[in-house]
Design a protein around this motif. Structure first.
Motif, mmCIF file in Angstrom:
data_model
loop_
_atom_site.group_PDB
_atom_site.id
_atom_site.type_symbol
_atom_site.label_atom_id
_atom_site.label_comp_id
_atom_site.label_asym_id
_atom_site.label_seq_id
_atom_site.Cartn_x
_atom_site.Cartn_y
_atom_site.Cartn_z
ATOM 1 N N THR A 78 17.631 131.207 -56.352
ATOM 2 C CA THR A 78 19.011 130.731 -56.235
ATOM 3 C C THR A 78 19.919 131.763 -55.575
ATOM 4 O O THR A 78 20.915 131.394 -54.934
ATOM 5 C CB THR A 78 19.561 130.387 -57.630
ATOM 6 O OG1 THR A 78 19.434 131.527 -58.496
ATOM 7 C CG2 THR A 78 18.802 129.212 -58.233
ATOM 8 N N SER B 263 19.096 131.995 -51.508
ATOM 9 C CA SER B 263 19.325 130.799 -50.695
ATOM 10 C C SER B 263 20.732 130.711 -50.121
ATOM 11 O O SER B 263 21.018 129.804 -49.340
ATOM 12 C CB SER B 263 19.049 129.540 -51.534
ATOM 13 O OG SER B 263 19.916 129.478 -52.652
ATOM 14 N N ARG C 10 21.066 131.758 -42.690
ATOM 15 C CA ARG C 10 20.768 130.695 -43.661
ATOM 16 C C ARG C 10 19.335 130.184 -43.556
ATOM 17 O O ARG C 10 18.651 130.026 -44.571
ATOM 18 C CB ARG C 10 21.760 129.551 -43.433
ATOM 19 C CG ARG C 10 21.486 128.263 -44.195
ATOM 20 C CD ARG C 10 21.883 128.354 -45.633
ATOM 21 N NE ARG C 10 21.908 127.055 -46.254
ATOM 22 C CZ ARG C 10 21.762 126.822 -47.530
ATOM 23 N NH1 ARG C 10 21.584 127.828 -48.355
ATOM 24 N NH2 ARG C 10 21.818 125.617 -48.023
ATOM 25 N N ARG D 87 16.797 132.529 -44.970
ATOM 26 C CA ARG D 87 16.901 132.506 -46.422
ATOM 27 C C ARG D 87 16.236 131.268 -47.016
ATOM 28 O O ARG D 87 15.607 131.339 -48.082
ATOM 29 C CB ARG D 87 18.373 132.551 -46.835
ATOM 30 C CG ARG D 87 19.038 133.914 -46.597
ATOM 31 C CD ARG D 87 20.519 133.847 -46.947
ATOM 32 N NE ARG D 87 21.132 135.175 -46.860
ATOM 33 C CZ ARG D 87 21.187 136.047 -47.853
ATOM 34 N NH1 ARG D 87 20.659 135.729 -49.034
ATOM 35 N NH2 ARG D 87 21.748 137.221 -47.691
ATOM 36 N N LEU D 88 16.356 130.133 -46.345
ATOM 37 C CA LEU D 88 15.750 128.906 -46.854
ATOM 38 C C LEU D 88 14.227 128.963 -46.788
ATOM 39 O O LEU D 88 13.540 128.396 -47.647
ATOM 40 C CB LEU D 88 16.270 127.702 -46.075
ATOM 41 C CG LEU D 88 17.757 127.378 -46.293
ATOM 42 C CD1 LEU D 88 18.166 126.191 -45.431
ATOM 43 C CD2 LEU D 88 18.041 127.082 -47.756
ATOM 44 N N THR E 130 13.376 130.904 -49.728
ATOM 45 C CA THR E 130 13.629 130.104 -50.935
ATOM 46 C C THR E 130 12.479 129.159 -51.225
ATOM 47 O O THR E 130 12.023 129.034 -52.371
ATOM 48 C CB THR E 130 14.932 129.299 -50.767
ATOM 49 O OG1 THR E 130 16.019 130.193 -50.543
ATOM 50 C CG2 THR E 130 15.217 128.470 -52.008
ATOM 51 N N ASP F 82 20.905 126.536 -59.728
ATOM 52 C CA ASP F 82 21.699 126.908 -58.559
ATOM 53 C C ASP F 82 23.150 126.441 -58.727
ATOM 54 O O ASP F 82 24.105 127.174 -58.428
ATOM 55 C CB ASP F 82 21.070 126.312 -57.307
ATOM 56 C CG ASP F 82 21.696 126.856 -56.035
ATOM 57 O OD1 ASP F 82 22.329 127.922 -56.090
ATOM 58 O OD2 ASP F 82 21.539 126.214 -54.980
ATOM 59 N N GLY G 266 19.079 124.294 -51.451
ATOM 60 C CA GLY G 266 18.106 125.303 -51.064
ATOM 61 C C GLY G 266 16.729 124.767 -50.768
ATOM 62 O O GLY G 266 15.965 125.393 -50.026
#
Length: 440
Positions: free
Chosen positions: A68, A71, A76, A79-80, A83, A157, A181
């Motif tokens: 959490t 993400s 972005r 990060r995903l 995640t 999250d 996420g």
């Protein structure tokens, strides 16, 4: 007096008293003693079960928090990707902990002790993990057990970012990314990673079959999960239904299209389908769910192979399966692909039903009844504790709710593990005493 001589009567010699006589073999547990046998296993292995559960929850909490946190922020899409990788590890952790808990109680099973007395090699924990997690991952995905993990991830999250969403984002005008996420990854990245995971899954699976690399079974399971999750994200992005995998259970909705067609063509089918639709979720939770988990226990204890033919072995369909194995390779591979979804979802419960049936109908019924009672009793107890705590202080459950939930899960999971182990023990023992092979 008679002249016939009287022979002296001699008594048979008294056998010497045995010194250190071995105790009689314990009576095999019956179907009606299943709850007591499960509690006996729990009493002898409670410490190891609690340690496994605690370690698994600690790892899960750490991974949930990391997922959490990572993400949200700059870069972005990168990060995903991370995640989704963290979520894959969360699910793999569930598989490892379940197999570890089942393996930790094997020493308390009568069937395992008999195997050890017969000089049968006892499988190590690593061997059980390497062998069972791959099939367990397939079952976990086929029955959509990962949906609950995804819901918990999204709920956490939203809880972590509730303050920013309510206070900061309305002032700054930024768009909220909370709860996305697992569904916001770019489709091109999803497809690329899914293809890479598929190739790695095939490679490690090939090594696993040939025993080339230690731990290849667990690595194959990991890439199986990664391929599924990244592939699901890409597929649902393409069809513009990105949140469906968070809200539906695949096994319940699998026959939806076929049912609609039958409603249109068969008179009275709509009423019958409505009745079945009301009952079907309870059938899944009370019968198919327990049998699926019993399959996992049987895999850990090495009860039978996980192939399709093991379902029909010993029946009239066995000859048909044998003829299919001798058919042309292209025909066989085509049939395998066509029935893959069916096999992954329905072969495990059928296998488990055959295993439980070896212990008799009473064992099967008692197992399902106890499985349901554990969960129903836990739910009622949780509601009672919630009412007891919440009556004097209305908001006190917010502080105590997490701890109570963990305690509930501890009781349910440990009792379920012991119930699965006890059911396997009784079924395998009765099958062995009846002269039947436990392994398929």
């Amino acid at each position: 007096m008679s002249g016939t001589p009287v022979m002296p009567q001699t008594s048979a010699p008294t056998p010497p008293r045995a010194v250190g006589r071995a105790p009689a073999a314990p009576t095999a547990p019956t179907a009606y003693s299943l709850p007591l046998h499960a509690l006996r296993i729990l009493g002898s292995r409670a410490a190891s079960l609690v340690l496994w559960f605690s370690a698994g929850r600690a790892v899960r909490a750490g991974l949930m928090w990391a997922g959490t946190e990572v993400s949200h922020g700059d870069h972005r899409q990168v990060r995903l990707v991370v995640t989704m990788l963290v979520f894959t590890l969360i699910v793999l952790n569930e598989l490892v902990v379940t197999v570890g808990m089942l393996h930790s109680v094997r020493g308390a099973l009568r069937e395992i002790r008999v195997r050890r007395a017969g000089d049968e090699a006892d499988e190590s924990l690593f061997g059980a993990l390497n062998r069972a997690t791959l099939v367990f991952a397939t079952i976990y995905l086929a029955w959509s057990f990962h949906v609950e993990d995804a819901r918990e991830f999204v709920a956490l999250d939203r809880t972590h970012n509730a303050g920013e969403d309510l206070l900061l984002r309305p002032l700054t005008g930024e768009e909220s990314t909370t709860g996305t996420g697992l569904i916001a990854l770019d489709v091109r990245l999803s497809l690329a990673i899914a293809v890479a995971a598929y190739l790695l899954r095939e490679l490690f699976g090939w090594w696993h079959v040939r025993g080339r690399i230690k731990g290849s079974g667990m690595l194959t399971a990991f890439f199986e999960l990664a391929f599924a999750f990244y592939g699901i994200n890409a597929m649902l992005t393409l069809v513009q239904a990105r949140s469906d995998w968070l809200s539906h259970r695949v096994v319940v909705d699998a026959l939806g299209d076929q049912v609609k067609r039958l409603e249109e063509s068969v008179p009275g089918w709509k009423e019958v389908a409505a009745r079945v639709g009301e009952v079907w979720p309870y059938v899944v939770d009370a019968l198919l769910g327990p049998l699926t988990w019993l399959t996992v226990a049987a895999l850990v204890y090495g009860a039978f192979a996980e192939d399709t033919r093991s379902v029909v072995r010993g029946t009239r369909l066995d000859a048909v399966a044998g003829r299919m194995e001798r058919t042309h390779s292209l025909t066989r591979s085509t049939m395998t692909r066509m029935t893959a979804g069916f096999r992954e979802r329905w072969v495990p419960p059928v296998n488990a039903f055959r295993l439980a049936a070896r212990g008799g109908a009473a064992l099967f019924g008692m197992f399902c009844l106890c499985y349901v009672l554990v969960r129903v009793g836990a739910d009622y107890t949780t509601q009672g504790v919630k009412m007891l705590i919440g009556n004097p202080e209305p908001f006190s459950w917010v502080a105590w709710g997490s701890a109570a939930s963990v305690l509930r899960d501890l009781v349910v999971d440990t009792l379920t593990i012991c119930l699965l182990a006890a059911t396997f023990d009784i079924a395998a023992t009765r099958a062995r005493e009846a002269g039947e092979a436990v392994s398929a």
